[in-house]
Design a protein around this motif. Structure first.
Motif, PDB file in Angstrom:
ATOM      1  N   CYS A 206       0.851  -1.193   0.000  1.00  0.00           N
ATOM      2  CA  CYS A 206       0.000   0.000   0.000  1.00  0.00           C
ATOM      3  C   CYS A 206       0.882   1.237   0.000  1.00  0.00           C
ATOM      4  N   LEU A 207       0.614   2.160  -0.905  1.00  0.00           N
ATOM      5  CA  LEU A 207       1.281   3.458  -0.979  1.00  0.00           C
ATOM      6  C   LEU A 207       0.199   4.518  -0.932  1.00  0.00           C
ATOM      7  N   TYR A 208       0.346   5.508  -0.031  1.00  0.00           N
ATOM      8  CA  TYR A 208      -0.781   6.413   0.165  1.00  0.00           C
ATOM      9  C   TYR A 208      -0.353   7.728   0.808  1.00  0.00           C
ATOM     10  N   LYS A 209      -1.219   8.727   0.608  1.00  0.00           N
ATOM     11  CA  LYS A 209      -1.105  10.009   1.299  1.00  0.00           C
ATOM     12  C   LYS A 209      -1.903   9.914   2.601  1.00  0.00           C
ATOM     13  N   GLN A 210      -1.232  10.059   3.715  1.00  0.00           N
ATOM     14  CA  GLN A 210      -1.884   9.877   5.007  1.00  0.00           C
ATOM     15  C   GLN A 210      -2.864  11.007   5.307  1.00  0.00           C
ATOM     16  N   ASN A 211      -4.036  10.645   5.832  1.00  0.00           N
ATOM     17  CA  ASN A 211      -4.995  11.619   6.342  1.00  0.00           C
ATOM     18  C   ASN A 211      -5.751  10.988   7.504  1.00  0.00           C
ATOM     19  N   ASN A 212      -6.788  11.663   8.021  1.00  0.00           N
ATOM     20  CA  ASN A 212      -7.475  11.142   9.202  1.00  0.00           C
ATOM     21  C   ASN A 212      -8.295   9.886   8.927  1.00  0.00           C
ATOM     22  N   LYS A 213      -8.482   9.520   7.660  1.00  0.00           N
ATOM     23  CA  LYS A 213      -9.169   8.277   7.314  1.00  0.00           C
ATOM     24  C   LYS A 213      -8.210   7.212   6.788  1.00  0.00           C
ATOM     25  N   ALA A 214      -6.990   7.602   6.548  1.00  0.00           N
ATOM     26  CA  ALA A 214      -6.032   6.691   5.913  1.00  0.00           C
ATOM     27  C   ALA A 214      -4.742   6.630   6.725  1.00  0.00           C
ATOM     28  N   ASP A 215      -4.620   5.588   7.527  1.00  0.00           N
ATOM     29  CA  ASP A 215      -3.409   5.341   8.314  1.00  0.00           C
ATOM     30  C   ASP A 215      -3.350   3.836   8.512  1.00  0.00           C
ATOM     31  N   TYR A 216      -2.571   3.152   7.695  1.00  0.00           N
ATOM     32  CA  TYR A 216      -2.687   1.705   7.563  1.00  0.00           C
ATOM     33  C   TYR A 216      -1.496   0.963   8.156  1.00  0.00           C
ATOM     34  N   ASN A 217      -1.755  -0.280   8.579  1.00  0.00           N
ATOM     35  CA  ASN A 217      -0.685  -1.229   8.860  1.00  0.00           C
ATOM     36  C   ASN A 217      -0.968  -2.494   8.049  1.00  0.00           C
ATOM     37  N   TYR A 218      -0.030  -3.429   8.058  1.00  0.00           N
ATOM     38  CA  TYR A 218      -0.149  -4.560   7.143  1.00  0.00           C
ATOM     39  C   TYR A 218      -1.384  -5.413   7.423  1.00  0.00           C
ATOM     40  N   SER A 219      -1.760  -5.562   8.675  1.00  0.00           N
ATOM     41  CA  SER A 219      -2.916  -6.398   9.008  1.00  0.00           C
ATOM     42  C   SER A 219      -4.212  -5.870   8.406  1.00  0.00           C
ATOM     43  N   LEU A 220      -4.247  -4.582   8.065  1.00  0.00           N
ATOM     44  CA  LEU A 220      -5.449  -3.974   7.484  1.00  0.00           C
ATOM     45  C   LEU A 220      -5.519  -4.125   5.967  1.00  0.00           C
ATOM     46  N   LEU A 221      -4.418  -4.488   5.334  1.00  0.00           N
ATOM     47  CA  LEU A 221      -4.379  -4.439   3.876  1.00  0.00           C
ATOM     48  C   LEU A 221      -5.277  -5.464   3.174  1.00  0.00           C
ATOM     49  N   PRO A 222      -5.390  -6.715   3.651  1.00  0.00           N
ATOM     50  CA  PRO A 222      -6.322  -7.623   2.965  1.00  0.00           C
ATOM     51  C   PRO A 222      -7.754  -7.097   2.958  1.00  0.00           C
ATOM     52  N   SER A 223      -8.220  -6.585   4.087  1.00  0.00           N
ATOM     53  CA  SER A 223      -9.571  -6.032   4.152  1.00  0.00           C
ATOM     54  C   SER A 223      -9.687  -4.776   3.301  1.00  0.00           C
ATOM     55  N   LEU A 224      -8.643  -3.928   3.331  1.00  0.00           N
ATOM     56  CA  LEU A 224      -8.644  -2.711   2.514  1.00  0.00           C
ATOM     57  C   LEU A 224      -8.738  -3.066   1.043  1.00  0.00           C
ATOM     58  N   PHE A 225      -7.979  -4.062   0.616  1.00  0.00           N
ATOM     59  CA  PHE A 225      -8.007  -4.478  -0.782  1.00  0.00           C
ATOM     60  C   PHE A 225      -9.393  -4.999  -1.164  1.00  0.00           C
ATOM     61  N   ASN A 226      -9.966  -5.877  -0.354  1.00  0.00           N
ATOM     62  CA  ASN A 226     -11.258  -6.475  -0.677  1.00  0.00           C
ATOM     63  C   ASN A 226     -12.377  -5.439  -0.688  1.00  0.00           C
ATOM     64  N   THR A 227     -12.337  -4.505   0.266  1.00  0.00           N
ATOM     65  CA  THR A 227     -13.347  -3.447   0.312  1.00  0.00           C
ATOM     66  C   THR A 227     -13.245  -2.548  -0.912  1.00  0.00           C
ATOM     67  N   THR A 228     -12.009  -2.197  -1.279  1.00  0.00           N
ATOM     68  CA  THR A 228     -11.791  -1.344  -2.435  1.00  0.00           C
ATOM     69  C   THR A 228     -12.228  -2.041  -3.718  1.00  0.00           C
ATOM     70  N   LEU A 229     -11.881  -3.320  -3.841  1.00  0.00           N
ATOM     71  CA  LEU A 229     -12.248  -4.083  -5.022  1.00  0.00           C
ATOM     72  C   LEU A 229     -13.769  -4.178  -5.166  1.00  0.00           C
ATOM     73  N   LYS A 230     -14.461  -4.434  -4.082  1.00  0.00           N
ATOM     74  CA  LYS A 230     -15.916  -4.541  -4.087  1.00  0.00           C
ATOM     75  C   LYS A 230     -16.561  -3.226  -4.507  1.00  0.00           C
ATOM     76  N   ALA A 231     -16.016  -2.107  -4.002  1.00  0.00           N
ATOM     77  CA  ALA A 231     -16.585  -0.795  -4.311  1.00  0.00           C
ATOM     78  C   ALA A 231     -16.404  -0.424  -5.777  1.00  0.00           C
ATOM     79  N   LYS A 232     -15.400  -0.989  -6.417  1.00  0.00           N
ATOM     80  CA  LYS A 232     -15.114  -0.619  -7.805  1.00  0.00           C
ATOM     81  C   LYS A 232     -15.807  -1.529  -8.812  1.00  0.00           C
ATOM     82  N   ARG A 233     -16.483  -2.558  -8.338  1.00  0.00           N
ATOM     83  CA  ARG A 233     -17.195  -3.457  -9.275  1.00  0.00           C
ATOM     84  C   ARG A 233     -18.554  -2.896  -9.635  1.00  0.00           C
TER      85      ARG A 233
END
Length: 233
Positions: A206-233
């Protein structure tokens, strides 16, 4: 002027290039070109004493996904899916392996943040664009500081869990092995590391600009990926 260095966190610690823009971040055809000088990510494959960058494989593109075959992958395959994030400028990447040998590793390298618009399509991380980059790393995460001294910009990264993040020499990019074994004593510092590729067990970046909604660690990335993928379908 800020010089290349690593900031110890006690004090403040194969080719894919990613396109950053002020309003969004999205993938283009390989090689992907950075916009607004926000840095470049390279991915490579290491198998024993041999290595290659991903552009040395056969690449088939479908939408946001890239299927890599051939070369050191032999009868195996890598699938790389790149998604732009919903809550900030950034992206999340999933790397999935199939039928790979047990000793295959993913190598990644990041750098070349210079804060200026560029139309360059070179595959390497340009050493000339690495000279004023500052990295703060902690475990498998980092923050990159770049730009003018009084107008510093930042990009955050969360990388696959594996070996420690290293400072390496952007002048040494003939192969992933050459880069990962290069010296940190250079005028063109990038960061790099490796992680084991396990069949059917995805790795995430994950590469990102940090803000109050975006502050990630590795354990969050599988869920982040799946949520993002679902939203884009």
């Amino acid at each position: 002027m800020i010089r290349n260095k690593t900031i110890n966190c006690y004090f403040c610690t194969i080719i894919l290039c990613i396109l950053f823009s002020a309003g969004s971040l999205h993938a283009q055809s390989i090689p992907l070109t950075l916009k607004d000088g926000a840095g470049k990510l390279r991915l490579g494959i290491i198998c024993g004493e041999k290595s290659c960058w991903t552009d040395e494989c056969k690449i088939d593109n479908s939408g946001n996904s890239y299927s890599l075959t051939g070369g050191l992958l032999k009868k195996g395959k890598l699938k790389i899916t790149v998604l732009s994030l919903l809550d900030t400028d950034g992206l999340v990447i999933q790397v999935t392996a199939q039928n790979l040998a047990d000793d295959v590793k993913l190598c990644w390298a990041f750098g070349g943040c210079h804060g200026k618009e560029t139309t360059s399509n070179i595959k390497d991380i340009n050493p000339q664009e690495c000279k004023d980059n500052v990295f703060c790393t902690e475990g498998n995460a980092f923050t990159s500081y770049y730009g003018e001294v009084m107008k510093l910009k930042t990009i955050n990264g969360v990388m696959p869990q594996g070996n420690n993040i290293l400072l390496v020499d952007a002048h040494k990019q003939t192969s992933p092995i050459e880069l990962i074994n290069s010296s940190k004593k250079t005028d063109a510092t990038v960061i790099s590391s490796t992680a084991k590729l396990n069949n059917e067990s995805p790795l995430y970046i994950c590469l990102y600009k940090q803000n109050n909604k975006a502050d990630y660690n590795y354990s969050l990335l599988p869920s982040l990926f799946n949520t993002t993928l679902k939203a884009k379908r």
